[in-house]
Design an enzyme around this catalytic site. Structure first.
Site, PDB file in Angstrom:
ATOM      1  N   SER A  74       7.718   3.751  -2.691  1.00 37.76           N
ATOM      2  CA  SER A  74       7.478   4.883  -1.163  1.00 37.76           C
ATOM      3  C   SER A  74       6.236   4.586   0.059  1.00 37.76           C
ATOM      4  CB  SER A  74       6.512   6.176  -2.782  1.00 37.76           C
ATOM      5  OG  SER A  74       5.322   5.519  -2.979  1.00 37.76           O
ATOM      6  N   GLN A 131       2.464   4.580   1.056  1.00 40.95           N
ATOM      7  CA  GLN A 131       1.755   5.030   0.015  1.00 40.95           C
ATOM      8  C   GLN A 131       0.832   4.032   0.544  1.00 40.95           C
ATOM      9  OE1 GLN A 131       1.597   2.089  -3.393  1.00 40.95           O
ATOM     10  NE2 GLN A 131       3.776   2.834  -3.227  1.00 40.95           N
ATOM     11  N   HIS A 141      -3.799   3.216  -0.628  1.00 36.31           N
ATOM     12  CA  HIS A 141      -4.725   3.589  -1.609  1.00 36.31           C
ATOM     13  C   HIS A 141      -6.068   3.524  -1.290  1.00 36.31           C
ATOM     14  CE1 HIS A 141      -1.104   1.982  -4.230  1.00 36.31           C
ATOM     15  NE2 HIS A 141      -1.593   0.980  -3.035  1.00 36.31           N
ATOM     16  N   LYS A 150      -8.337   0.361  -5.020  1.00 33.77           N
ATOM     17  CA  LYS A 150      -6.611  -0.562  -5.242  1.00 33.77           C
ATOM     18  C   LYS A 150      -6.238  -1.232  -4.661  1.00 33.77           C
ATOM     19  CE  LYS A 150      -2.232  -0.482  -6.883  1.00 33.77           C
ATOM     20  NZ  LYS A 150      -0.908   0.154  -6.866  1.00 33.77           N
ATOM     21  N   GLU A 172      -4.610  -4.137  -2.926  1.00 37.97           N
ATOM     22  CA  GLU A 172      -3.609  -5.463  -3.423  1.00 37.97           C
ATOM     23  C   GLU A 172      -3.233  -6.500  -2.871  1.00 37.97           C
ATOM     24  OE1 GLU A 172      -0.610  -2.046  -4.271  1.00 37.97           O
ATOM     25  OE2 GLU A 172      -0.051  -2.313  -2.277  1.00 37.97           O
ATOM     26  N   HIS A 209       1.641   1.061   3.306  1.00 36.57           N
ATOM     27  CA  HIS A 209       2.711   0.138   2.844  1.00 36.57           C
ATOM     28  C   HIS A 209       3.685   0.908   1.947  1.00 36.57           C
ATOM     29  CE1 HIS A 209      -0.247  -0.103  -0.112  1.00 36.57           C
ATOM     30  NE2 HIS A 209       0.315  -0.019  -0.237  1.00 36.57           N
ATOM     31  N   ARG A 245       0.759   9.100  -2.362  1.00 30.47           N
ATOM     32  CA  ARG A 245       2.055   8.593  -1.711  1.00 30.47           C
ATOM     33  C   ARG A 245       3.069  10.276  -0.401  1.00 30.47           C
ATOM     34  NH1 ARG A 245       2.786   8.334  -6.445  1.00 30.47           N
ATOM     35  NH2 ARG A 245       3.157   6.047  -7.665  1.00 30.47           N
ATOM     36  N   LYS A 255       8.505  11.626  -6.115  1.00 25.19           N
ATOM     37  CA  LYS A 255       7.416  11.231  -7.111  1.00 25.19           C
ATOM     38  C   LYS A 255       6.940  12.910  -5.749  1.00 25.19           C
ATOM     39  CE  LYS A 255       7.494   7.463  -8.968  1.00 25.19           C
ATOM     40  NZ  LYS A 255       6.401   6.336  -9.348  1.00 25.19           N
TER      41      LYS A 255
HETATM   42 ZN   LIG Z   1       0.510  -0.454  -2.807  1.00 23.36          ZN
END
Ligand SMILES: [Zn+2]
Length: 439
Positions: free
Chosen positions: A125, A127, A129, A152, A154, A292, A311, A317
């Site tokens: 998806s 998304q 964070h 989060k 990453e 991203h 998302r 979802k």
């Molecule tokens: Zn991510």
């Protein structure tokens, strides 16, 4: 009673410090975007790690190495009927000293990072964070959707060629999109589109951000029927144009995305984001509130221990378009690609601008040795390919093969000799965190 763990190497070095290395059994996620077992790196590693078979047709998306409760790793004691399994998290609670003083002080009795392997067959998806503050708010308001109060950040390190959408394109490219992709104009107001076209490169963030936010929010919030019509028109236009010219990389991507997610607004939103192709050994990091979507390939991923995802497209979802559109930074331009810093001929270190983690990538030819110096925090090692011997000062050493995942306590020095070419990844708390905390 003492919990005797299989495959533990526990010694005292000359300074009488405890050194420790233990094997972990890890969890797998079969999300529908994963590659089918027969060509999924995750499936292979999971089968080797757990000593089980994989289903060649089922998707295997993520292998999780860490303490997150949605996919915990386990420490195993005894064998057969006497086997006792404990989560790594509860083992850490009983042995907090293995985390090292600085990590305990900053993050409490837990690993601050979560390590993963991803096998992506179909786009994830679109998304972002949340940062720490928004994560806390979302968790409080919707604890069922946003399960963690943590941020989060990453980083994805490519194992094969790896494709992703990441961050907003530069202003010049965005103007070109408004000129050349008429379907975008069906979904946003002409006034706002004109405001984008009138922006100048030197305009500051305070001018650009609200305009880009308005246009992107209109696009992402457009009604389902209008979106379906616009996506269909876009795809049939591209199909016609492909007869007379070569489609651009982005257009070819959009055609692929539409096959995976027909009628999804993410197909059109892809025009707003940078399309990045990483070569093996290149990495991409994502701070809070950056949009991203991973698209295709195999990667090693590391993040702060959290599973919070907002998302808004390319997904069956739950979508939270309002939250996503209001949280984004709307920074524009190409993302930074990390190629790592060589520590020696075999090991490259990737340092993202976050305290919680770093990744070392080790490619060790057959018969060679390398060592990972002791660090003041915990590490997790993943043997991705090959076979070798790990010997943290122990007379016995520990044979390691592909699929092995090992937890190393703080202040444990690891040396490895390969029996065949070995590919190994290590994650630990960011070196910069320890340096900064010395000041
Ligand atoms: Zn991510």
């Amino acid at each position: 009673m003492e919990f005797a763990i299989n495959d533990v190497v526990l010694v005292h070095d000359d300074k009488q410090q405890q050194q420790l290395l233990l094997k972990l059994r890890c969890s797998v996620k079969n999300y529908d975007w994963g590659r089918p077992g027969r060509d999924s790196g995750v499936a292979t590693l999971f089968a080797l790690n757990s000593g089980s078979q994989f289903d060649p047709d089922e998707p295997y998306a993520e292998l999780w190495m860490g303490t997150h409760e949605s996919g915990p790793s386990f420490v195993v004691s005894g064998g057969g009927q006497n086997e006792v399994v404990l989560t790594l998290k509860s083992w850490l609670v009983n042995n907090p000293n293995v985390l090292g003083e600085k990590v305990l002080e900053k993050w409490g009795c837990d690993l601050p990072f979560l390590f993963k392997v991803l096998s992506v067959a179909k786009a994830l998806s679109i998304q972002a964070h949340p940062d720490k503050e928004l994560a806390r708010t979302l968790h409080k308001l919707q604890p069922d959707v946003y399960k963690d109060a943590n941020h989060k950040p990453e980083m994805a390190l490519a194992v094969t060629e790896f494709e992703a959408l990441c961050g907003f394109i530069a202003l010049k490219e965005l103007k070109a999109v408004l000129h050349t992709v008429p379907e975008v104009l069906e979904l946003v107001s002409i006034e706002d589109a004109n405001l984008v076209l009138q922006l100048h490169d030197q305009d500051g963030e305070e001018i650009v951000k609200p305009i880009l936010q308005a246009v992107f929010t209109q696009l992402m919030s457009a009604g389902k029927e209008r979106v379906t019509v616009a996506v269909d028109r876009l795809i049939s236009r591209l199909h016609k144009e492909s007869q007379v010219r070569q489609l651009t990389d982005k257009e070819q991507l959009v055609v692929r995305l539409e096959k995976q997610y027909p009628g999804d607004i993410g197909v059109i939103a892809a025009f707003f984001l940078n399309y990045v192709k990483l070569n093996p050994g290149e990495a991409l990091y994502l701070g809070a509130n950056e949009p991203h979507a991973y698209i295709y390939g195999e990667c090693i991923e590391c993040m702060a221990t959290s599973d919070n995802v907002v998302r808004a497209g390319l997904t069956p979802k739950y979508r939270d378009v309002d939250t996503l559109c209001s949280m984004l930074t709307y920074k524009q331009g190409s993302p930074e690609i990390l190629r790592g810093v060589p520590l020696n001929p075999y090991v490259t270190k990737y340092l993202p601008p976050f305290d919680e983690f770093e990744i070392d990538r080790c490619v060790l030819p057959q018969g060679e040795s390398v060592s990972f110096p002791a660090v003041p925090g915990p590490s997790i090692f993943l043997v991705a390919v090959g076979e070798g011997m790990m010997n943290p000062g122990s007379p016995k050493g520990l044979v390691v093969t592909a699929g092995d995942v090992l937890f190393a306590a703080a202040n444990t020095e690891i040396s490895i000799t390969s029996a065949s070419e070995l590919n190994l990844y290590r994650t630990g708390v960011n070196t910069k965190f320890f340096k900064a905390s010395q000041v």
